[in-house]
Structure formats: C-alpha cells, structure tokens
Write an enzyme that holds these catalytic residues in place. Structure first.
Site, PDB file in Angstrom:
ATOM      1  N   ARG A  58       0.821  -1.211   0.000  1.00  0.00           N
ATOM      2  CA  ARG A  58       0.000   0.000   0.000  1.00  0.00           C
ATOM      3  C   ARG A  58       0.853   1.259   0.000  1.00  0.00           C
ATOM      4  O   ARG A  58       0.386   2.317  -0.413  1.00  0.00           O
ATOM      5  CB  ARG A  58      -0.984  -0.032   1.177  1.00  0.00           C
ATOM      6  CG  ARG A  58      -2.163  -0.955   0.912  1.00  0.00           C
ATOM      7  CD  ARG A  58      -3.024  -1.121   2.139  1.00  0.00           C
ATOM      8  NE  ARG A  58      -2.606  -2.234   2.962  1.00  0.00           N
ATOM      9  CZ  ARG A  58      -2.885  -2.359   4.250  1.00  0.00           C
ATOM     10  NH1 ARG A  58      -3.542  -1.411   4.868  1.00  0.00           N
ATOM     11  NH2 ARG A  58      -2.507  -3.428   4.923  1.00  0.00           N
ATOM     12  N   GLU A  95       1.351  -5.117  13.256  1.00  0.00           N
ATOM     13  CA  GLU A  95       0.202  -5.266  14.158  1.00  0.00           C
ATOM     14  C   GLU A  95      -0.256  -6.724  14.096  1.00  0.00           C
ATOM     15  O   GLU A  95      -0.689  -7.290  15.072  1.00  0.00           O
ATOM     16  CB  GLU A  95      -0.931  -4.307  13.745  1.00  0.00           C
ATOM     17  CG  GLU A  95      -2.054  -4.230  14.773  1.00  0.00           C
ATOM     18  CD  GLU A  95      -3.215  -3.353  14.346  1.00  0.00           C
ATOM     19  OE1 GLU A  95      -3.225  -2.854  13.214  1.00  0.00           O
ATOM     20  OE2 GLU A  95      -4.137  -3.203  15.171  1.00  0.00           O
TER      21      GLU A  95
HETATM   22  O1  LIG Z   1       2.816   0.476  11.544  1.00  0.00           O
HETATM   23  P1  LIG Z   1       2.763  -1.023  11.321  1.00  0.00           P
HETATM   24  O2  LIG Z   1       2.281  -1.782  12.520  1.00  0.00           O
HETATM   25  O3  LIG Z   1       4.022  -1.561  10.766  1.00  0.00           O
HETATM   26  O4  LIG Z   1       1.624  -1.302  10.242  1.00  0.00           O
HETATM   27  C1  LIG Z   1       1.429  -0.514   9.108  1.00  0.00           C
HETATM   28  C2  LIG Z   1       1.730  -1.273   7.847  1.00  0.00           C
HETATM   29  O5  LIG Z   1       0.830  -2.387   7.732  1.00  0.00           O
HETATM   30  C3  LIG Z   1       0.218  -2.356   6.438  1.00  0.00           C
HETATM   31  O6  LIG Z   1       0.935  -3.078   5.504  1.00  0.00           O
HETATM   32  P2  LIG Z   1       0.944  -4.673   5.427  1.00  0.00           P
HETATM   33  O7  LIG Z   1       2.207  -5.175   6.019  1.00  0.00           O
HETATM   34  O8  LIG Z   1      -0.350  -5.212   5.964  1.00  0.00           O
HETATM   35  O9  LIG Z   1       1.109  -4.959   3.902  1.00  0.00           O
HETATM   36  P3  LIG Z   1       0.331  -4.546   2.552  1.00  0.00           P
HETATM   37  O10 LIG Z   1       0.625  -3.085   2.328  1.00  0.00           O
HETATM   38  O11 LIG Z   1       1.021  -5.411   1.567  1.00  0.00           O
HETATM   39  O12 LIG Z   1      -1.133  -4.819   2.721  1.00  0.00           O
HETATM   40  C4  LIG Z   1       0.218  -0.885   6.078  1.00  0.00           C
HETATM   41  O13 LIG Z   1       0.111  -0.693   4.676  1.00  0.00           O
HETATM   42  C5  LIG Z   1       1.506  -0.387   6.644  1.00  0.00           C
HETATM   43  O14 LIG Z   1       2.599  -0.557   5.746  1.00  0.00           O
HETATM   44  N1  LIG Z   2      -5.533  -1.646  11.558  1.00  0.00           N
HETATM   45  C1  LIG Z   2      -5.001  -1.646  10.341  1.00  0.00           C
HETATM   46  N2  LIG Z   2      -5.759  -1.348   9.248  1.00  0.00           N
HETATM   47  C2  LIG Z   2      -5.217  -1.351   8.014  1.00  0.00           C
HETATM   48  N3  LIG Z   2      -3.953  -1.653   7.766  1.00  0.00           N
HETATM   49  C3  LIG Z   2      -3.170  -1.961   8.808  1.00  0.00           C
HETATM   50  N4  LIG Z   2      -1.862  -2.278   8.901  1.00  0.00           N
HETATM   51  C4  LIG Z   2      -1.565  -2.499  10.193  1.00  0.00           C
HETATM   52  N5  LIG Z   2      -2.624  -2.313  10.970  1.00  0.00           N
HETATM   53  C5  LIG Z   2      -3.652  -1.976  10.134  1.00  0.00           C
END
Ligand SMILES: O=P(O)(O)OC[C@H]1O[C@H](OP(=O)(O)OP(=O)(O)O)[C@H](O)[C@@H]1O
Ligand SMILES: Nc1ncnc2[nH]cnc12
Length: 170
Positions: A58, A95
């Site tokens: 993302r 998370e």
């Molecule tokens: O602050 P944090 O606890 O690290 O969480 C935030 C991250 O989690 C999500 O990505 P995710 O790893 O789910 O991957 P994606 O973008 O591929 O969905 C989001 O896009 C952030 O990059």
């Molecule tokens: N609560 C949340 N919603 C969407 N993306 C996330 N990445 C980590 N935590 C998330």
C-alpha cells in the site's frame, strides 16, 4: 475533503481484535484519491525531499503518486526476496505478523533527502524498518507521511526524532 468518509472500517480483520482501515473506497474515487495525494504533497513540500521511498504494497499506492506529483523518483521497499539486484534487509514486526523488508543497495545516494510514504501508521514497525534501510544506505529521512495514523498504537513514539505527518487520525 472528508477523507474519513472514504475509509471503510472492518472489525476483526485479518484477525480478531484488529480494526482494519480499508482505503480501497478512497482509491476508487478519483476525486478523493487525488485530493489525498495533493494534501500529502502539501505536507511534504516544506521538507524539500529529493526522492520518495514507500513499502510494499500500500506504500506504493501512496508513495508513487506523491513522487510523481513532486517530480521526484520513487524507490520501492519490498517484502523478502522480491528485488532482483543486490539488496540490504531488515526483519520487522507488524500489528499482525512479521516479515523481512529489502531495498536495492544502489537505490539511494549517501546524504540524499528521503521522504518515506505509506498508507497507514499502526505500530510503526514497517516504517521504523524502512527508515533503517534508508539509513543503512547513508541517506537521510527528512519526514514520513501517512494517509492514516492509528494513534492508540503509538507508532509515532517509535519514530521519535523524525517528522511524522498524517492526514487522518483514529
Ligand atoms: O505500523 P505497522 O504496525 O508496521 O503497520 C502498518 C503497515 O501495515 C500495512 O501493511 P501490510 O504489512 O499489511 O502490507 P500490505 O501493504 O502489503 O497490505 C500498512 O500498509 C503499513 O505498511
Ligand atoms: N488496523 C489496520 N488497518 C489497516 N492496515 C493496517 N496495517 C496495520 N494495521 C492496520
């Protein structure tokens, strides 16, 4: 623009206890998506970045258009094993779950002013690791911009000493 009205909240996804902030309604609305990117660019401009770095996946959807709008290049930080050339790596926690992030060794110049961009700041694990990668290459993080910040998870505390800017807070 009321960005929050374009973000869908899904309880207990991808696991019980997580309140998932789904940005796909914002992304499919051209006006809202453009307004969000323009607002992030306005936040980022005073930091005078020379390049934008965003984590998979993302972070690409936010970081690449921010870079384009500012006339800057974009550098992807990718999940384990996806980058084809020589990389440096860092392990990280989320998370939900944990993984490894990679960046190409030649992606940044020493001293280069880097803007880090992502859709969401939760625990800060992803961006802390992204910053580590940037700094391992000798570049300088001038700020981090997010569409969404989950304040309860205190990711901002993990990023103490860095400029952290977000459009929407939960
Ligand atoms: O602050 P944090 O606890 O690290 O969480 C935030 C991250 O989690 C999500 O990505 P995710 O790893 O789910 O991957 P994606 O973008 O591929 O969905 C989001 O896009 C952030 O990059
Ligand atoms: N609560 C949340 N919603 C969407 N993306 C996330 N990445 C980590 N935590 C998330």
């Amino acid at each position: 623009m009321d960005f929050q009205s374009h973000i869908r909240v899904i309880p207990d996804f991808p696991q019980p206890g997580v309140s998932f902030k789904d940005i796909t309604p914002l992304l499919k609305d051209g006006r809202a998506y453009r307004a969000a990117i323009d607002s992030l660019v306005s936040l980022a401009r005073p930091l005078a970045p020379e390049i934008v770095v965003g984590p998979e996946a993302r972070g690409f959807v936010i970081g690449a258009p921010v870079a384009y709008a500012m006339g800057l290049g974009f550098v992807p930080v990718r999940k384990a094993g996806k980058l084809p050339a020589e990389t440096v790596s860092v392990a990280y926690d989320l998370e939900y779950g944990s993984d490894r992030l990679d960046i190409h060794k030649d992606a940044l110049r020493p001293g280069q002013r880097v803007l880090v961009a992502d859709d969401l700041l939760a625990t800060g694990g992803t961006i802390r690791s992204t910053i580590r990668l940037v700094e391992q290459l000798g570049a300088a993080v001038v700020g981090c911009v997010f569409l969404i910040e989950l304040t309860e998870l205190e990711g901002r505390a993990k990023l103490a000493g860095y400029n952290v800017l977000s459009l929407v807070q939960y």
